[in-house]
Design a protein around this motif. Sequence first.
Motif: not given
Length: 431
Positions: A368-385
């Motif tokens: 799933a991390l081969s999709n850049e939008s998925v990759y970036d969204a996970l990173v951003a959501s985790a940081e915000t959390m």
Amino acid sequence: MKKTLVISDRFPLPEKFGADIRTMNLARYFAGLGLVDIAYLSDLPSGLRQMAGAGGHLEKEDVFSGKYCLQKLEYPRTLRGRFGMSVRGFPYPVREYSKASMEKLVALIEFGGYDFVLVRYLRNTAGFFGLSQAAKMKVIVDIDDVLTLSLYDTLFTPTNNALRKLFRAINKALLTYYQTRCVTAFGACLVCSEKDKLDLWGEKASESIFVVPNTLGMRGPGKLPMGSGFAGRHILLFIGALHYQPNVSGLLWFLENVYPLYRNVYPDAVLLVVGRDPLPEVIEACARSKGVELHPDVPDVVEYYKDCRAVVVPLLEGSGTRLKVLEAALLERPIISTRKGVEGLDVVSGVHFLEFNDDRSFCEAYRALSNESVYDALVASAETMVLERYSNSALSASMSKVVAYIDSRKAKMSSPRSHTPAGQPSDEAFN
């Protein structure tokens, strides 16, 4: 101005490891209220001694006014000795202080003018039930690792000896009782997550039990130029203390049951194993596994985060909250974890991390991390959390409730209504 004594396993600077980070975060909170002293069970690191008075980084972070070194008695080597220690009120891993250290602690707590005494870990409360009632009200026990749940078996090496198994069962019951006594005897007890609180005491938990989340403290977003890991090689990072049994068992399980399929799919894959004090079985497992690099006792982990594409947390046991998850989130790398690995954190799979429980689900998560939008969204959501729920402000808000609770209990104890002479009815008797 308040005065606090922190009692810890070791002096928590330099602040490299999870236990030291939590100790320093709590110490900094109390430093905001006034003076903080520390009593610890190991000598000052040589680096700190060399930098004393030199204006170095460690000196700037050293919030402690007074420092007291403690010693504990050796744990008995024989099963009979260990059993005797447990039934005398010191179930393993609780260990008695030496006579001189116990006398020093009693003098400090009873007569040192402290408003609060923060004890890191249940195991460091030996002998404290003998304190005066007023002194016990000052004591805050930071349970942190809940040893009476799944972590308990990791305290011992596996055995088929019936007597040893019996001792461990009795010791666990006595440790559970000891833990309950701490909740009822002292001013307050701290745990890392609502789940730990619920698992230990259920819906009827004492009002003296508080959830104080782990935070990373000094490390925050924007301070380190990490860059995106999306376009990087297929490099995974496992990070953690490599003598801590939950980390060891999780890593060995991952190497044997998950990593082989992942490397078949990605032949150029590399797993970076980073941590201190690796046990022999960790060294051997890494050496015989293709595409695995062991990096023990590194001075700084940031470069390994920069090199990796994702962080793996394959824990199968343990309690509390995982600082490695918070760290990965703030260092902008997506997290692939077992459910146990994120237990105690307010996270959702597919939003803040990707969950796996075997080799196939791990490969699906990584794909799933081969999709850049998925990759970036996970990173951003985790940081915000992390910034919203596991920040220094969250810890301060939780600790402010603890301090207010203890102050109110001490005020009730010192009020005239709480000192009714023997044989004389209190005011409540007439209401």
